[in-house]
Design a protein around this motif. Structure first.
Motif, PDB file in Angstrom:
ATOM      1  N   ASP A 205      26.734  74.662  64.400  1.00 51.17           N
ATOM      2  CA  ASP A 205      27.634  75.556  65.136  1.00 51.17           C
ATOM      3  C   ASP A 205      27.736  76.933  64.490  1.00 51.17           C
ATOM      4  O   ASP A 205      28.759  77.597  64.575  1.00 51.17           O
ATOM      5  CB  ASP A 205      29.028  74.933  65.222  1.00 51.17           C
ATOM      6  N   LEU A 206      26.646  77.390  63.851  1.00 51.14           N
ATOM      7  CA  LEU A 206      26.673  78.674  63.162  1.00 51.14           C
ATOM      8  C   LEU A 206      25.296  79.333  63.259  1.00 51.14           C
ATOM      9  O   LEU A 206      24.276  78.691  63.006  1.00 51.14           O
ATOM     10  CB  LEU A 206      27.049  78.481  61.692  1.00 51.14           C
ATOM     11  N   VAL A 207      25.265  80.629  63.636  1.00 57.31           N
ATOM     12  CA  VAL A 207      23.996  81.347  63.755  1.00 57.31           C
ATOM     13  C   VAL A 207      24.064  82.664  62.988  1.00 57.31           C
ATOM     14  O   VAL A 207      25.143  83.226  62.772  1.00 57.31           O
ATOM     15  CB  VAL A 207      23.631  81.647  65.226  1.00 57.31           C
ATOM     16  N   LEU A 208      22.879  83.142  62.577  1.00 54.50           N
ATOM     17  CA  LEU A 208      22.733  84.454  61.953  1.00 54.50           C
ATOM     18  C   LEU A 208      22.188  85.425  62.998  1.00 54.50           C
ATOM     19  O   LEU A 208      21.155  85.165  63.616  1.00 54.50           O
ATOM     20  CB  LEU A 208      21.764  84.371  60.773  1.00 54.50           C
ATOM     21  N   ARG A 209      22.891  86.550  63.176  1.00 49.94           N
ATOM     22  CA  ARG A 209      22.481  87.558  64.168  1.00 49.94           C
ATOM     23  C   ARG A 209      22.309  88.894  63.451  1.00 49.94           C
ATOM     24  O   ARG A 209      23.250  89.410  62.846  1.00 49.94           O
ATOM     25  CB  ARG A 209      23.521  87.667  65.280  1.00 49.94           C
ATOM     26  N   ILE A 210      21.088  89.439  63.491  1.00 46.97           N
ATOM     27  CA  ILE A 210      20.755  90.667  62.786  1.00 46.97           C
ATOM     28  C   ILE A 210      20.727  91.855  63.750  1.00 46.97           C
ATOM     29  O   ILE A 210      20.203  91.756  64.859  1.00 46.97           O
ATOM     30  CB  ILE A 210      19.385  90.542  62.092  1.00 46.97           C
ATOM     31  N   PHE A 211      21.297  92.971  63.300  1.00 44.25           N
ATOM     32  CA  PHE A 211      21.278  94.213  64.069  1.00 44.25           C
ATOM     33  C   PHE A 211      20.609  95.309  63.240  1.00 44.25           C
ATOM     34  O   PHE A 211      20.767  95.357  62.020  1.00 44.25           O
ATOM     35  CB  PHE A 211      22.698  94.672  64.421  1.00 44.25           C
ATOM     36  N   SER A 212      19.891  96.199  63.902  1.00 39.59           N
ATOM     37  CA  SER A 212      19.390  97.376  63.215  1.00 39.59           C
ATOM     38  C   SER A 212      20.575  98.273  62.876  1.00 39.59           C
ATOM     39  O   SER A 212      21.606  98.240  63.550  1.00 39.59           O
ATOM     40  CB  SER A 212      18.392  98.131  64.095  1.00 39.59           C
ATOM     41  N   ALA A 213      20.449  99.077  61.825  1.00 43.56           N
ATOM     42  CA  ALA A 213      21.556  99.939  61.410  1.00 43.56           C
ATOM     43  C   ALA A 213      21.017 101.133  60.639  1.00 43.56           C
ATOM     44  O   ALA A 213      19.920 101.082  60.058  1.00 43.56           O
ATOM     45  CB  ALA A 213      22.557  99.165  60.557  1.00 43.56           C
ATOM     46  N   GLU A 214      21.805 102.192  60.630  1.00 39.88           N
ATOM     47  CA  GLU A 214      21.484 103.393  59.860  1.00 39.88           C
ATOM     48  C   GLU A 214      22.683 103.778  59.014  1.00 39.88           C
ATOM     49  O   GLU A 214      23.839 103.559  59.412  1.00 39.88           O
ATOM     50  CB  GLU A 214      21.128 104.557  60.798  1.00 39.88           C
ATOM     51  N   LEU A 215      22.414 104.334  57.846  1.00 39.78           N
ATOM     52  CA  LEU A 215      23.498 104.802  56.987  1.00 39.78           C
ATOM     53  C   LEU A 215      24.189 105.993  57.642  1.00 39.78           C
ATOM     54  O   LEU A 215      23.544 106.879  58.193  1.00 39.78           O
ATOM     55  CB  LEU A 215      22.955 105.205  55.624  1.00 39.78           C
ATOM     56  N   ALA A 216      25.521 106.005  57.558  1.00 43.91           N
ATOM     57  CA  ALA A 216      26.299 107.128  58.084  1.00 43.91           C
ATOM     58  C   ALA A 216      26.802 108.020  56.954  1.00 43.91           C
ATOM     59  O   ALA A 216      27.593 108.936  57.181  1.00 43.91           O
ATOM     60  CB  ALA A 216      27.482 106.615  58.906  1.00 43.91           C
ATOM     61  N   GLY A 217      26.342 107.746  55.731  1.00 43.69           N
ATOM     62  CA  GLY A 217      26.757 108.537  54.579  1.00 43.69           C
ATOM     63  C   GLY A 217      26.773 107.697  53.325  1.00 43.69           C
ATOM     64  O   GLY A 217      26.855 106.467  53.371  1.00 43.69           O
ATOM     65  N   GLY A 218      26.692 108.371  52.179  1.00 42.33           N
ATOM     66  CA  GLY A 218      26.764 107.670  50.899  1.00 42.33           C
ATOM     67  C   GLY A 218      25.473 106.990  50.500  1.00 42.33           C
ATOM     68  O   GLY A 218      24.478 107.009  51.225  1.00 42.33           O
ATOM     69  N   GLU A 219      25.489 106.378  49.330  1.00 42.47           N
ATOM     70  CA  GLU A 219      24.346 105.661  48.779  1.00 42.47           C
ATOM     71  C   GLU A 219      24.752 104.213  48.508  1.00 42.47           C
ATOM     72  O   GLU A 219      25.751 103.956  47.832  1.00 42.47           O
ATOM     73  CB  GLU A 219      23.874 106.315  47.488  1.00 42.47           C
ATOM     74  N   PRO A 220      24.007 103.229  49.045  1.00 38.51           N
ATOM     75  CA  PRO A 220      24.379 101.818  48.865  1.00 38.51           C
ATOM     76  C   PRO A 220      24.427 101.402  47.396  1.00 38.51           C
ATOM     77  O   PRO A 220      23.574 101.794  46.602  1.00 38.51           O
ATOM     78  CB  PRO A 220      23.268 101.069  49.608  1.00 38.51           C
ATOM     79  N   GLU A 221      25.441 100.601  47.066  1.00 40.11           N
ATOM     80  CA  GLU A 221      25.591 100.051  45.726  1.00 40.11           C
ATOM     81  C   GLU A 221      25.731  98.540  45.816  1.00 40.11           C
ATOM     82  O   GLU A 221      26.243  98.004  46.804  1.00 40.11           O
ATOM     83  CB  GLU A 221      26.833 100.626  45.036  1.00 40.11           C
ATOM     84  N   ALA A 222      25.308  97.844  44.769  1.00 42.08           N
ATOM     85  CA  ALA A 222      25.415  96.381  44.729  1.00 42.08           C
ATOM     86  C   ALA A 222      26.818  95.994  44.246  1.00 42.08           C
ATOM     87  O   ALA A 222      27.006  95.647  43.082  1.00 42.08           O
ATOM     88  CB  ALA A 222      24.345  95.800  43.822  1.00 42.08           C
ATOM     89  N   LEU A 223      27.797  96.059  45.148  1.00 41.82           N
ATOM     90  CA  LEU A 223      29.184  95.776  44.770  1.00 41.82           C
ATOM     91  C   LEU A 223      29.450  94.283  44.624  1.00 41.82           C
ATOM     92  O   LEU A 223      30.320  93.882  43.855  1.00 41.82           O
ATOM     93  CB  LEU A 223      30.128  96.373  45.817  1.00 41.82           C
ATOM     94  N   GLU A 224      28.719  93.446  45.374  1.00 39.63           N
ATOM     95  CA  GLU A 224      28.950  92.002  45.337  1.00 39.63           C
ATOM     96  C   GLU A 224      27.669  91.222  45.051  1.00 39.63           C
ATOM     97  O   GLU A 224      27.671  89.997  45.134  1.00 39.63           O
ATOM     98  CB  GLU A 224      29.552  91.530  46.664  1.00 39.63           C
ATOM     99  N   HIS A 225      26.574  91.914  44.724  1.00 43.98           N
ATOM    100  CA  HIS A 225      25.287  91.268  44.497  1.00 43.98           C
ATOM    101  C   HIS A 225      24.670  91.749  43.189  1.00 43.98           C
ATOM    102  O   HIS A 225      25.157  92.687  42.562  1.00 43.98           O
ATOM    103  CB  HIS A 225      24.333  91.555  45.667  1.00 43.98           C
ATOM    104  N   ASN A 226      23.569  91.100  42.801  1.00 44.32           N
ATOM    105  CA  ASN A 226      22.883  91.493  41.575  1.00 44.32           C
ATOM    106  C   ASN A 226      22.264  92.879  41.675  1.00 44.32           C
ATOM    107  O   ASN A 226      22.298  93.664  40.733  1.00 44.32           O
ATOM    108  CB  ASN A 226      21.769  90.479  41.240  1.00 44.32           C
ATOM    109  N   ALA A 227      21.655  93.150  42.841  1.00 41.69           N
ATOM    110  CA  ALA A 227      20.921  94.401  42.990  1.00 41.69           C
ATOM    111  C   ALA A 227      20.673  94.690  44.458  1.00 41.69           C
ATOM    112  O   ALA A 227      20.788  93.805  45.312  1.00 41.69           O
ATOM    113  CB  ALA A 227      19.578  94.312  42.259  1.00 41.69           C
ATOM    114  N   VAL A 228      20.354  95.946  44.749  1.00 43.46           N
ATOM    115  CA  VAL A 228      19.870  96.339  46.066  1.00 43.46           C
ATOM    116  C   VAL A 228      18.564  97.095  45.871  1.00 43.46           C
ATOM    117  O   VAL A 228      18.338  97.698  44.816  1.00 43.46           O
ATOM    118  CB  VAL A 228      20.882  97.231  46.831  1.00 43.46           C
TER     119      VAL A 228
END
Length: 257
Positions: A205-228
């Motif tokens: 009863d659970l699915v993964l749904r992926i959407f395309s996306a673009e950054l709207a500003g800033g630089e991604p950081e690994a706040l909850e993960h080992n690395a990006v």
């Protein structure tokens, strides 16, 4: 090569039907041994009587697998009344009268019964997935590269890679959930686009749904993960993805190309 065709109309969107086809529980009941719970391009399937097949396609257009003397194709066609599922089974004949007799009786009869049973299982699985809870993921693209993040927990998945995202909360729209998750996990806002690939079954009863996306500003950081890291289309297949994300590699490569 003799070929058998069968078709059925399923009352579900193509993203749901394509996702249901990835669920290996639909074929394990026919004596097929599979490497995991989801079909991925490159997987090897082992069937009765020593039959071996390699998965060559698993996306929104359907699923295909081919071996030395057997080919299986399921094509998906969007209609106004649902998704048309078109199955094609082809096999190499044994020469002579005995071979022709086998084609008309054992081969065609067995294949037709299998397809009818699989069709019923597929319709039931699609019904389950239409009402399933959703985990959303973001395919964030910049300069021809895709953003991936490395898990730090649980221990069984530590070191593996996935797309940013998380569960949709009750009453929350998937797009809103994805924007929220990207802020929480990466510290950046995103603009969400179209869905990429099928709904990938995670549980009954659970699915993964992926959407395309673009950054709207800033630089991604690994706040909850080992690395990006930013990954090219050529690097995608070699990355140790979580199983559900690995299924989507062909769709992600097309997104980048």
């Amino acid at each position: 090569m003799p070929e058998l065709r069968a078709s059925a109309l399923v009352d579900a969107p193509v993203s749901v039907v394509a996702g249901a086809l990835l669920d290996t529980s639909l074929i394990t009941g026919f004596g097929v041994r599979v490497p995991g719970p989801l079909l991925c391009v490159g997987d090897e399937l082992a069937g009765p009587f020593g039959v071996r097949l390699a998965v060559t396609r698993a996306d929104l257009s359907g699923v295909s697998a081919a071996g030395d003397f057997l080919e299986l194709h399921t094509d998906l066609v969007v209609t106004g009344a649902g998704t048309m599922v078109v199955d094609r089974v082809g096999w190499t004949s044994v020469r002579g009268v005995v071979g022709r007799f086998a084609d008309m009786t054992v081969g065609r009869g067995t294949a037709l019964r299998v397809l009818e049973k699989r069709s019923a299982l597929l319709a039931r699985r699609c019904s389950e997935l239409r009402s399933a809870r959703v985990v959303v993921g973001a395919a964030i693209v910049r300069g021809g590269r895709l953003l991936a993040q490395q898990r730090s927990f649980p221990e069984s998945h530590a070191g593996q890679w996935e797309l940013p995202g998380g569960r949709v909360e009750p009453g929350e729209k998937p797009v809103d959930a994805l924007v929220r998750e990207c802020v929480e996990e990466l510290g950046v806002p995103v603009v969400v686009g179209d869905q990429v690939g099928p709904d990938v079954p995670l549980k009954r009863d659970l699915v993964l749904r992926i959407f395309s996306a673009e950054l709207a500003g800033g630089e991604p950081e690994a706040l909850e993960h080992n690395a990006v890291r930013w990954v090219t289309a050529g690097e995608l297949p070699g990355l140790p993805w979580l199983p559900a994300d690995r299924v989507l590699v062909p769709a992600l490569q097309r997104l980048l190309n």
